[in-house]
Design a protein around this motif. Structure first.
Motif, PDB file in Angstrom:
ATOM      1  N   GLY A   1      29.830   5.835  -1.038  1.00 35.31           N
ATOM      2  CA  GLY A   1      31.127   6.327  -1.487  1.00 35.31           C
ATOM      3  C   GLY A   1      31.910   5.353  -2.337  1.00 35.31           C
ATOM      4  N   MET A   2      32.025   4.100  -1.900  1.00 36.08           N
ATOM      5  CA  MET A   2      32.823   3.128  -2.649  1.00 36.08           C
ATOM      6  C   MET A   2      32.183   2.827  -4.000  1.00 36.08           C
ATOM      7  SD  MET A   2      35.587   1.535  -2.893  1.00 36.08           S
ATOM      8  CE  MET A   2      36.265   1.756  -1.277  1.00 36.08           C
ATOM      9  N   MET A   3      30.865   2.658  -4.013  1.00 34.36           N
ATOM     10  CA  MET A   3      30.187   2.366  -5.273  1.00 34.36           C
ATOM     11  C   MET A   3      30.346   3.536  -6.255  1.00 34.36           C
ATOM     12  SD  MET A   3      26.225   1.392  -6.040  1.00 34.36           S
ATOM     13  CE  MET A   3      25.647   2.946  -5.408  1.00 34.36           C
ATOM     14  N   MET A   4      30.167   4.752  -5.753  1.00 38.50           N
ATOM     15  CA  MET A   4      30.303   5.917  -6.631  1.00 38.50           C
ATOM     16  C   MET A   4      31.754   6.125  -7.067  1.00 38.50           C
ATOM     17  SD  MET A   4      27.427   7.217  -7.465  1.00 38.50           S
ATOM     18  CE  MET A   4      27.937   8.816  -8.079  1.00 38.50           C
ATOM     19  N   LYS A   5      32.703   5.822  -6.191  1.00 36.93           N
ATOM     20  CA  LYS A   5      34.111   5.937  -6.565  1.00 36.93           C
ATOM     21  C   LYS A   5      34.409   5.028  -7.748  1.00 36.93           C
ATOM     22  CE  LYS A   5      38.830   5.659  -4.949  1.00 36.93           C
ATOM     23  NZ  LYS A   5      39.749   5.504  -3.835  1.00 36.93           N
ATOM     24  N   MET A   6      33.864   3.829  -7.733  1.00 40.71           N
ATOM     25  CA  MET A   6      34.073   2.900  -8.851  1.00 40.71           C
ATOM     26  C   MET A   6      33.443   3.454 -10.134  1.00 40.71           C
ATOM     27  SD  MET A   6      35.997   0.680  -7.577  1.00 40.71           S
ATOM     28  CE  MET A   6      36.071  -0.438  -8.947  1.00 40.71           C
ATOM     29  N   GLN A   7      32.299   4.107 -10.002  1.00 39.92           N
ATOM     30  CA  GLN A   7      31.643   4.681 -11.178  1.00 39.92           C
ATOM     31  C   GLN A   7      32.446   5.851 -11.748  1.00 39.92           C
ATOM     32  OE1 GLN A   7      28.928   3.243 -12.614  1.00 39.92           O
ATOM     33  NE2 GLN A   7      29.169   1.728 -10.998  1.00 39.92           N
ATOM     34  N   MET A   8      33.151   6.562 -10.876  1.00 39.44           N
ATOM     35  CA  MET A   8      33.913   7.743 -11.292  1.00 39.44           C
ATOM     36  C   MET A   8      35.306   7.387 -11.824  1.00 39.44           C
ATOM     37  SD  MET A   8      31.870  10.204 -10.682  1.00 39.44           S
ATOM     38  CE  MET A   8      30.514   9.090 -10.936  1.00 39.44           C
ATOM     39  N   LYS A   9      35.719   6.164 -11.641  1.00 35.33           N
ATOM     40  CA  LYS A   9      37.092   5.736 -11.921  1.00 35.33           C
ATOM     41  C   LYS A   9      37.623   6.198 -13.278  1.00 35.33           C
ATOM     42  CE  LYS A   9      39.902   1.638 -11.339  1.00 35.33           C
ATOM     43  NZ  LYS A   9      39.890   0.213 -11.007  1.00 35.33           N
ATOM     44  N   LYS A  10      36.838   6.036 -14.326  1.00 35.62           N
ATOM     45  CA  LYS A  10      37.300   6.363 -15.677  1.00 35.62           C
ATOM     46  C   LYS A  10      36.949   7.779 -16.124  1.00 35.62           C
ATOM     47  CE  LYS A  10      37.278   1.615 -17.277  1.00 35.62           C
ATOM     48  NZ  LYS A  10      36.761   0.671 -18.271  1.00 35.62           N
ATOM     49  N   LEU A  11      36.246   8.519 -15.287  1.00 32.28           N
ATOM     50  CA  LEU A  11      35.816   9.859 -15.690  1.00 32.28           C
ATOM     51  C   LEU A  11      36.905  10.894 -15.430  1.00 32.28           C
ATOM     52  CD1 LEU A  11      32.123  10.023 -14.430  1.00 32.28           C
ATOM     53  CD2 LEU A  11      32.982   9.346 -16.670  1.00 32.28           C
ATOM     54  N   SER A  12      37.059  11.779 -16.388  1.00 39.13           N
ATOM     55  CA  SER A  12      37.992  12.893 -16.248  1.00 39.13           C
ATOM     56  C   SER A  12      37.258  14.069 -15.597  1.00 39.13           C
ATOM     57  CB  SER A  12      38.499  13.320 -17.627  1.00 39.13           C
ATOM     58  OG  SER A  12      37.440  13.910 -18.368  1.00 39.13           O
ATOM     59  N   PRO A  13      37.997  15.077 -15.131  1.00 37.56           N
ATOM     60  CA  PRO A  13      37.320  16.281 -14.633  1.00 37.56           C
ATOM     61  C   PRO A  13      36.412  16.900 -15.699  1.00 37.56           C
ATOM     62  CG  PRO A  13      39.589  16.281 -13.913  1.00 37.56           C
ATOM     63  CD  PRO A  13      39.447  15.127 -14.884  1.00 37.56           C
ATOM     64  N   ALA A  14      36.814  16.836 -16.961  1.00 37.56           N
ATOM     65  CA  ALA A  14      35.986  17.374 -18.048  1.00 37.56           C
ATOM     66  C   ALA A  14      34.683  16.595 -18.172  1.00 37.56           C
ATOM     67  CB  ALA A  14      36.759  17.348 -19.366  1.00 37.56           C
ATOM     68  N   ASP A  15      34.752  15.265 -18.010  1.00 39.45           N
ATOM     69  CA  ASP A  15      33.540  14.443 -18.052  1.00 39.45           C
ATOM     70  C   ASP A  15      32.606  14.812 -16.905  1.00 39.45           C
ATOM     71  OD1 ASP A  15      34.589  12.982 -20.203  1.00 39.45           O
ATOM     72  OD2 ASP A  15      35.342  11.374 -18.915  1.00 39.45           O
ATOM     73  N   MET A  16      33.183  14.942 -15.709  1.00 42.38           N
ATOM     74  CA  MET A  16      32.360  15.258 -14.537  1.00 42.38           C
ATOM     75  C   MET A  16      31.727  16.637 -14.659  1.00 42.38           C
ATOM     76  SD  MET A  16      34.464  13.449 -11.422  1.00 42.38           S
ATOM     77  CE  MET A  16      36.112  13.912 -11.933  1.00 42.38           C
ATOM     78  N   LEU A  17      32.450  17.589 -15.223  1.00 43.88           N
ATOM     79  CA  LEU A  17      31.885  18.923 -15.430  1.00 43.88           C
ATOM     80  C   LEU A  17      30.764  18.865 -16.467  1.00 43.88           C
ATOM     81  CD1 LEU A  17      31.899  21.927 -14.811  1.00 43.88           C
ATOM     82  CD2 LEU A  17      33.681  22.206 -16.556  1.00 43.88           C
ATOM     83  N   GLY A  18      30.969  18.118 -17.535  1.00 48.69           N
ATOM     84  CA  GLY A  18      29.918  17.963 -18.553  1.00 48.69           C
ATOM     85  C   GLY A  18      28.660  17.345 -17.978  1.00 48.69           C
ATOM     86  N   ILE A  19      28.831  16.318 -17.134  1.00 46.73           N
ATOM     87  CA  ILE A  19      27.686  15.665 -16.488  1.00 46.73           C
ATOM     88  C   ILE A  19      26.970  16.667 -15.578  1.00 46.73           C
ATOM     89  CG2 ILE A  19      27.072  13.944 -14.727  1.00 46.73           C
ATOM     90  CD1 ILE A  19      29.294  12.157 -16.011  1.00 46.73           C
ATOM     91  N   ALA A  20      27.733  17.390 -14.783  1.00 46.72           N
ATOM     92  CA  ALA A  20      27.136  18.372 -13.867  1.00 46.72           C
ATOM     93  C   ALA A  20      26.353  19.423 -14.634  1.00 46.72           C
ATOM     94  CB  ALA A  20      28.224  19.023 -13.024  1.00 46.72           C
ATOM     95  N   GLN A  21      26.886  19.885 -15.744  1.00 41.54           N
ATOM     96  CA  GLN A  21      26.197  20.907 -16.536  1.00 41.54           C
ATOM     97  C   GLN A  21      24.952  20.338 -17.212  1.00 41.54           C
ATOM     98  OE1 GLN A  21      29.263  22.516 -19.085  1.00 41.54           O
ATOM     99  NE2 GLN A  21      29.935  23.945 -17.507  1.00 41.54           N
ATOM    100  N   ALA A  22      24.986  19.063 -17.552  1.00 40.89           N
ATOM    101  CA  ALA A  22      23.847  18.451 -18.238  1.00 40.89           C
ATOM    102  C   ALA A  22      22.661  18.230 -17.313  1.00 40.89           C
ATOM    103  CB  ALA A  22      24.265  17.127 -18.873  1.00 40.89           C
ATOM    104  N   ILE A  23      22.914  17.893 -16.031  1.00 41.20           N
ATOM    105  CA  ILE A  23      21.790  17.534 -15.169  1.00 41.20           C
ATOM    106  C   ILE A  23      21.549  18.484 -14.000  1.00 41.20           C
ATOM    107  CG2 ILE A  23      21.873  15.092 -15.760  1.00 41.20           C
ATOM    108  CD1 ILE A  23      23.336  14.554 -13.180  1.00 41.20           C
ATOM    109  N   GLY A  24      22.497  19.345 -13.691  1.00 43.81           N
ATOM    110  CA  GLY A  24      22.354  20.223 -12.537  1.00 43.81           C
ATOM    111  C   GLY A  24      21.606  21.503 -12.818  1.00 43.81           C
ATOM    112  N   LEU A  25      21.085  22.064 -11.760  1.00 43.62           N
ATOM    113  CA  LEU A  25      20.460  23.388 -11.853  1.00 43.62           C
ATOM    114  C   LEU A  25      21.558  24.428 -12.048  1.00 43.62           C
ATOM    115  CD1 LEU A  25      18.027  23.053  -8.824  1.00 43.62           C
ATOM    116  CD2 LEU A  25      17.435  22.904 -11.246  1.00 43.62           C
ATOM    117  N   PRO A  26      21.263  25.508 -12.730  1.00 40.76           N
ATOM    118  CA  PRO A  26      22.286  26.557 -12.862  1.00 40.76           C
ATOM    119  C   PRO A  26      22.716  27.055 -11.485  1.00 40.76           C
ATOM    120  CG  PRO A  26      20.394  27.005 -14.276  1.00 40.76           C
ATOM    121  CD  PRO A  26      20.013  25.851 -13.392  1.00 40.76           C
TER     122      PRO A  26
END
Length: 120
Positions: free
Chosen positions: A89-114
């Motif tokens: 959790g802490m390591m991933m929280k640091m990785q997410m620090k600068k990401l916006s919800p739009a960034d996280m959605l883009g990442i999810a769409q790029a690598i996730g299954l439909p």
């Protein structure tokens, strides 16, 4: 009758606009453009593998096997400090620090299954 219909639609849209302004209805998230997402993903590949084929550092789940929604929920949970799956959790929280919800959605769409759609 036509005037009543137009008035009803106008009132509905006005009500929705006021609700959005007051924060009652969330604005839809528009994902970050794919070219920018590809740059963001480069940081992820160090632990998750170039093709997201690795279960990162002791995790039992490979992100490539997750749906877009599962990935988005996981990323937002890590960013909020509410998720600590596999004690990362802490390591991933640091990785997410600068990401916006739009960034996280883009990442999810790029690598996730439909996401599975349920038939109604």
């Amino acid at each position: 009758m036509m005037k009543k219909s137009i008035l009803a639609v106008a009132v509905l849209f006005l009500g929705m606009s006021v609700a959005q302004a007051n924060g009652a209805l969330p604005e839809p998230i528009v994902p970050t453009p794919e070219i920018q997402v590809q740059e963001l993903l480069k940081k992820c590949t160090m632990c998750h593998g170039k093709e997201f084929e690795k279960a990162a550092m002791g995790a039992k789940v490979n992100v490539k096997a997750m749906t877009q929604d599962e990935i988005f929920q996981a990323l937002t949970g890590y960013k909020a400090g509410e998720r600590n799956k596999f004690n990362k959790g802490m390591m991933m929280k640091m990785q997410m620090k600068k990401l916006s919800p739009a960034d996280m959605l883009g990442i999810a769409q790029a690598i996730g299954l439909p996401d599975e759609k349920t038939e109604e």
